[in-house]
Enzyme design. Sequence first.
Site, PDB file in Angstrom:
ATOM      1  N   ASP A  34       0.702  10.603 -11.482  1.00  0.00           N
ATOM      2  CA  ASP A  34       0.821  11.492 -10.341  1.00  0.00           C
ATOM      3  C   ASP A  34       2.276  11.494  -9.885  1.00  0.00           C
ATOM      4  OD1 ASP A  34       0.761   8.866  -9.477  1.00  0.00           O
ATOM      5  OD2 ASP A  34      -0.186   9.339  -7.562  1.00  0.00           O
ATOM      6  N   SER A  65       2.655  11.209  -2.972  1.00  0.00           N
ATOM      7  CA  SER A  65       1.811  10.758  -4.085  1.00  0.00           C
ATOM      8  C   SER A  65       1.286  11.929  -4.922  1.00  0.00           C
ATOM      9  CB  SER A  65       0.677   9.893  -3.537  1.00  0.00           C
ATOM     10  OG  SER A  65      -0.025   9.256  -4.564  1.00  0.00           O
ATOM     11  N   ASP A 102       1.859   5.753  -9.146  1.00  0.00           N
ATOM     12  CA  ASP A 102       0.992   4.596  -8.906  1.00  0.00           C
ATOM     13  C   ASP A 102      -0.371   4.781  -9.580  1.00  0.00           C
ATOM     14  OD1 ASP A 102      -0.005   6.494  -7.131  1.00  0.00           O
ATOM     15  OD2 ASP A 102       0.092   5.214  -5.357  1.00  0.00           O
ATOM     16  N   ASP A 123       4.054   9.899  -7.696  1.00  0.00           N
ATOM     17  CA  ASP A 123       4.820   8.665  -7.466  1.00  0.00           C
ATOM     18  C   ASP A 123       4.448   7.553  -8.437  1.00  0.00           C
ATOM     19  OD1 ASP A 123       2.327   8.101  -6.372  1.00  0.00           O
ATOM     20  OD2 ASP A 123       3.125   7.021  -4.653  1.00  0.00           O
TER      21      ASP A 123
END
Length: 454
Positions: A241, A97, A245, A243
């Site tokens: 960020d 992440s 999300d 990933d």
Amino acid sequence: MGKLFGTDGVRGIVNKELTPELVLKLAKAIGTYFGKESKILIGRDARAGGDMLMRVVEAGLLSVGVQVYDGGMAATPALQYAVKTLGYDAGVIVTASHNPAPYNGIKVIDRDGIEVRREKENEIEEVYFSERFNTQEWSALTNEVKKEDRVIDIYVKGVLSHVDVEKVAKKHYTVLIDSANSVGGLSTPLVARGLGCKIYTLNGNVDPLFPARQPEPTFDSLKETANVAKTLKADLTVTHDGDADRAIFIDSEGRIQWGDRSAALLSYWTHVKNPRASNKVVTAVSSSSLVEEYLSKFGIEVIWTKVGSVDIAHRVQDEKALAGFEENGGFMYPPHQYVRDGAMSFALMLELMAEENVSSAELFDRLPKYYLVKTKVELKPGYDVNVLYSKLISIYQGKGKMLTIDGVKVITNDYWFLVRKSGTEPIIRILVEAKDEEKANNIAQELKSIVESG
């Protein structure tokens, strides 16, 4: 029994803490937990070591008789959406992440697309540490990894299905997308194209070393992006960020807007779009007091939880809440899915701008004005966090409302702060907000001194 899972998944520095050996055992434990012939979708972000760890996950899952489907490189919310929409029993995502570049990690996704509940994490850990793996005989190892190439397409269509595409497209918005050299660049520009935007991208090429900025969107890491946004006169800038999300926005005046500010607006908009839905939103203690101050005007109740998207997502699901969010830019829109979703947040913000015919700067100017300071202190070996919490409680007792759900949060009439140990990095996080900028900085320095002194 040992502990693997942190605030959100299992994370560590690749080949140092997160080794192929650990990931192989973890994958075998995950596959054993979900059972022989279960269908598991795997995927990853752009991080270094990602392909290596994907192959290890594949081997571990296959060894315990699981059917494995490779979704490739994609945003975490895209893979989560694919798990629940395409009928998979579970998902495994190789991602760390927002963590710095040397890190990678493993997230385990349940069939509803949400990270598995804490109880299931515990059960997977029990299998891991007891090594009760459902290892198959040679003659049963006939499964092969199959490709799943629908992930990004079905996800983009899913996001667009929840907004008024025609209304947004008529505005011909100019947008800037900073995907941090990772997987957000594979899907968010497609959402923007579907909404008829004029698109600029920054850090849009996929690079596992994150050469342009740290994968966590912060005030420091987004300074250059904000300058580019001003130069382009972008109507809205979205930054992700590692990933994708999370979505941290930069408004039409080039101001970086923190995640709980955008979430307050998006919660209001979700309330307008879904008038029969619950009037509750769920957020972590790390969110600003402005959330309650603003949303109370619309009869929306705020439920406070400890930090961590896993806990928030399941609380939103259990409460059938209107929305869930974190101050870091993670917003959950339940009609789409019960997880943080950067591209969905982006589409909703554009829809709100179009519906109310205002600029993004005008939207954010509706919110109470606070000055935010975020800092951190490295966690040294032997540091006793509980001693720190007790010291803070003693020092600030009686100065305001105190919450100890996760760390120590103190709320007064003109400022609030939160000090807590990170669940994903070896650091102590310090957040301070005040209506006076000087006060915010002074309190942050005072807290940092307390933390550093132990």
